[in-house]
Design a protein around this motif. Structure first.
Motif, PDB file in Angstrom:
ATOM      1  N   ARG A 135       0.844  -1.193   0.000  1.00  0.00           N
ATOM      2  CA  ARG A 135       0.000   0.000   0.000  1.00  0.00           C
ATOM      3  C   ARG A 135       0.883   1.247   0.000  1.00  0.00           C
ATOM      4  O   ARG A 135       1.875   1.315   0.733  1.00  0.00           O
ATOM      5  CB  ARG A 135      -0.912   0.018   1.223  1.00  0.00           C
ATOM      6  CG  ARG A 135      -1.918  -1.116   1.266  1.00  0.00           C
ATOM      7  CD  ARG A 135      -2.723  -1.030   2.553  1.00  0.00           C
ATOM      8  NE  ARG A 135      -3.638  -2.136   2.691  1.00  0.00           N
ATOM      9  CZ  ARG A 135      -4.881  -2.149   2.217  1.00  0.00           C
ATOM     10  NH1 ARG A 135      -5.345  -1.097   1.564  1.00  0.00           N
ATOM     11  NH2 ARG A 135      -5.666  -3.189   2.393  1.00  0.00           N
TER      12      ARG A 135
ATOM     13  N   SER B  22       0.546   5.666  -0.005  1.00  0.00           N
ATOM     14  CA  SER B  22      -0.286   6.874   0.104  1.00  0.00           C
ATOM     15  C   SER B  22       0.485   8.050  -0.469  1.00  0.00           C
ATOM     16  O   SER B  22       1.669   8.254  -0.159  1.00  0.00           O
ATOM     17  CB  SER B  22      -0.648   7.157   1.571  1.00  0.00           C
ATOM     18  OG  SER B  22      -1.421   6.107   2.110  1.00  0.00           O
ATOM     19  N   ARG B  23      -0.198   8.834  -1.294  1.00  0.00           N
ATOM     20  CA  ARG B  23       0.455   9.978  -1.925  1.00  0.00           C
ATOM     21  C   ARG B  23      -0.618  10.996  -2.301  1.00  0.00           C
ATOM     22  O   ARG B  23      -1.578  10.666  -2.999  1.00  0.00           O
ATOM     23  CB  ARG B  23       1.230   9.520  -3.172  1.00  0.00           C
ATOM     24  CG  ARG B  23       1.786  10.633  -4.037  1.00  0.00           C
ATOM     25  CD  ARG B  23       2.943  11.326  -3.374  1.00  0.00           C
ATOM     26  NE  ARG B  23       4.072  10.435  -3.137  1.00  0.00           N
ATOM     27  CZ  ARG B  23       5.246  10.830  -2.668  1.00  0.00           C
ATOM     28  NH1 ARG B  23       5.409  12.111  -2.363  1.00  0.00           N
ATOM     29  NH2 ARG B  23       6.213   9.966  -2.468  1.00  0.00           N
TER      30      ARG B  23
ATOM     31  N   ARG C 127      -4.340  10.306  -1.757  1.00  0.00           N
ATOM     32  CA  ARG C 127      -4.872   9.113  -2.418  1.00  0.00           C
ATOM     33  C   ARG C 127      -4.073   7.891  -2.003  1.00  0.00           C
ATOM     34  O   ARG C 127      -2.900   7.993  -1.628  1.00  0.00           O
ATOM     35  CB  ARG C 127      -4.839   9.268  -3.946  1.00  0.00           C
ATOM     36  CG  ARG C 127      -5.717  10.401  -4.462  1.00  0.00           C
ATOM     37  CD  ARG C 127      -5.714  10.442  -5.972  1.00  0.00           C
ATOM     38  NE  ARG C 127      -6.603  11.481  -6.500  1.00  0.00           N
ATOM     39  CZ  ARG C 127      -6.804  11.719  -7.795  1.00  0.00           C
ATOM     40  NH1 ARG C 127      -6.161  10.991  -8.701  1.00  0.00           N
ATOM     41  NH2 ARG C 127      -7.621  12.682  -8.169  1.00  0.00           N
ATOM     42  N   ARG C 128      -4.721   6.756  -2.074  1.00  0.00           N
ATOM     43  CA  ARG C 128      -4.094   5.500  -1.686  1.00  0.00           C
ATOM     44  C   ARG C 128      -4.031   4.571  -2.880  1.00  0.00           C
ATOM     45  O   ARG C 128      -4.966   4.491  -3.674  1.00  0.00           O
ATOM     46  CB  ARG C 128      -4.869   4.842  -0.531  1.00  0.00           C
ATOM     47  CG  ARG C 128      -4.898   5.725   0.712  1.00  0.00           C
ATOM     48  CD  ARG C 128      -5.901   5.255   1.741  1.00  0.00           C
ATOM     49  NE  ARG C 128      -5.585   3.931   2.242  1.00  0.00           N
ATOM     50  CZ  ARG C 128      -6.378   2.881   2.146  1.00  0.00           C
ATOM     51  NH1 ARG C 128      -7.560   2.988   1.538  1.00  0.00           N
ATOM     52  NH2 ARG C 128      -6.012   1.722   2.631  1.00  0.00           N
TER      53      ARG C 128
ATOM     54  N   GLU D 216      -5.294   2.325  -8.136  1.00  0.00           N
ATOM     55  CA  GLU D 216      -5.784   3.271  -7.142  1.00  0.00           C
ATOM     56  C   GLU D 216      -6.853   2.576  -6.299  1.00  0.00           C
ATOM     57  O   GLU D 216      -7.690   1.842  -6.827  1.00  0.00           O
ATOM     58  CB  GLU D 216      -6.371   4.507  -7.823  1.00  0.00           C
ATOM     59  CG  GLU D 216      -6.720   5.623  -6.859  1.00  0.00           C
ATOM     60  CD  GLU D 216      -7.160   6.880  -7.585  1.00  0.00           C
ATOM     61  OE1 GLU D 216      -7.735   7.760  -6.934  1.00  0.00           O
ATOM     62  OE2 GLU D 216      -6.932   6.972  -8.814  1.00  0.00           O
TER      63      GLU D 216
END
Length: 457
Positions: A142, A144-145, A148-149, A171
């Motif tokens: 996983r 996160s950026r 958004r994951r 996404e």
């Protein structure tokens, strides 16, 4: 995590977990037991699986030392990779003992590799051979950026031409896969390729720690947790602990009083709390106060608990007294030796398991290092170069063995070079190895090489 992985790979690659439903349920049960997740009617406060795993892990690595025999062209480079393996040995061993299997994933770091342990509930076996070796495996990471994951899915497949790695980025929409996005969407994944073939890399490119016990769940080649044979007893222990806790709770003193003593007449009036006082109907026969304090049956529960712990020791192969209280009754020397021998064999099996994983990992470093241009093309044999010292062990007396070697040397039955090579863990297979021992350790006046003075250790 496992269900999410299976759904993700079913959609992304059209592949499913090859593990049987019965084994999948057992794996979930092992991790639930280890992490203390409560089962109905059980008290997990004892955390016995944690105790079993930690004691075995400490016993395996109590006097552990690792090194590579000098002289090879890749010794220095491989020593760095070996140190990286040693840095995660505790985590990897514990994960393997809990889930039956743990993967060691090599990750390029500088001029060598670091290793990331992957627990059994964090990867998906997509194919195994008849011996249970992985032929295809899936993992998910996983990321996160920017609010958004994302889910990075990786499928590794062994083939005749080498290792094939397929990578896809999705996404996340909540906890499920959303739309697929290009790999260059994120800085962490922009250097990855959708499909990569690594010639010369055998298997799935991962070193594997597999427990050596036979599968007692469904008879398949899948490895099992170290406490899998005692899973039923662990549940029974949880129920016994739950009953013991209830015994103490129910055995607390209670005061039976008429109900009017427990009620206030108006706002702000005090009333007796009902954790100690129990109200009875307002009957003239029930008026007054009676204290009830039953006798506790804790000895019966504790005796049952000790029986269960002894059963766990026998099934897992631990020394008597490791989990239960030491027995006060006298035992014969044969009984003491038998339980001690079981413990030695159990720990020895896991030490051999770690050695096999280290050999796999170093061979993998050699293949990946040549593929990535991190090392030369010189051959490297990890089994011949690796020297793991486990210390004296549980029954082995190193001091007594050394005295026997010294006596054999004094009696002329053993060359002193061989005794010194054993004591210091030095190579001794060839005359050149023995000459090196003489030059370094034996004084010239007592049989050292005539062409040089002895060196101090």
């Amino acid at each position: 995590m496992k269900t999410e992985l299976e759904h993700a790979f079913g959609r992304a690659f059209g592949r499913r977990d090859v593990t049987s439903p019965r084994m999948q349920a057992a794996i979930r049960e092992w991790f639930d037991l280890y992490f203390g997740r409560a089962f109905p009617g059980e008290d997990p406060a004892d955390r016995l699986p944690v105790l079993i795993v930690s004691k075995l892990c400490r016993a395996v690595f109590a006097e552990y030392e690792s090194r590579l025999r000098p002289g090879g062209a890749k010794t220095d480079w491989m020593t760095g990779n070996l140190r990286a393996l040693d840095a995660v040995r505790g985590r990897a061993m514990q994960a393997a003992l809990v889930g039956g299997e743990c993967l060691l994933k090599p990750v390029p770091a500088g001029a060598g590799f670091e290793f990331v342990p992957v627990r059994r509930d964090h990867f998906l076996p997509l194919g195994r051979d008849l011996q249970g070796r992985l032929q295809a495996v899936g993992t998910m990471q996983r990321i996160s950026r920017g609010g958004r994951r994302y889910a990075l899915l990786e499928r590794r497949t062994a083939g005749e031409k080498g290792l094939t790695i397929e990578t896809r980025l999705f996404e996340l929409a909540g906890e499920t896969l959303g739309r697929e996005v290009p790999l260059d969407t994120l800085p962490e994944t922009e250097a990855l390729r959708p499909t990569l073939l690594l010639p010369g890399v055998s298997g799935v490119g991962l070193a594997v720690l597999r427990t050596p016990m036979a599968n007692c769940v469904d008879g398949s080649p899948d490895p099992v947790a170290v406490f899998a044979p005692a899973a039923g007893l662990l549940h029974r222990l949880g129920r016994t602990e739950h009953g013991l806790s209830r015994e103490f709770e129910n055995g607390a003193s209670r005061v039976f009083a008429s109900e009017d003593l427990l009620r206030g007449e108006g706002p702000g009036d005090r009333a007796l709390t009902d954790d100690l006082f129990v109200g009875l109907p307002e009957d003239p026969a029930n008026l007054g106060v009676t204290v009830y304090s039953p006798a506790l049956r804790e000895q019966s529960y504790l005796a049952r608990k000790q029986d269960i712990l002894r059963g766990c020791e026998s099934l897992i192969g631990l020394r008597r007294g490791t989990l239960c209280e030491a027995e006060t009754a006298e035992r014969t020397a044969t009984e003491i030796t038998a339980t001690g021998a079981d413990a030695v064999l159990t720990v020895g099996d896991f030490q051999q398991m770690w050695r096999q994983a280290v050999c796999q990992a170093l061979a993998l470093c050699d293949a990946l290092g040549r593929a990535y241009g991190l090392c030369g093309a010189e051959p490297f044999d990890p089994a011949a170069a690796l020297n793991l010292d486990w210390g004296d062990g549980l029954l082995y007396d190193r001091a007594a063995a050394w005295q026997e070697y010294r006596q054999m040397v004094a009696d002329g039955l053993l060359r002193p070079e061989l005794a010194l090579a054993w004591y210091f863990g030095l190579p001794h297979e060839t005359e050149a190895d023995l000459a090196a021992v003489r030059r370094r350790w034996m004084p010239a006046a007592k049989g050292g090489d005539e062409d040089g003075q002895a060196q101090q250790p």
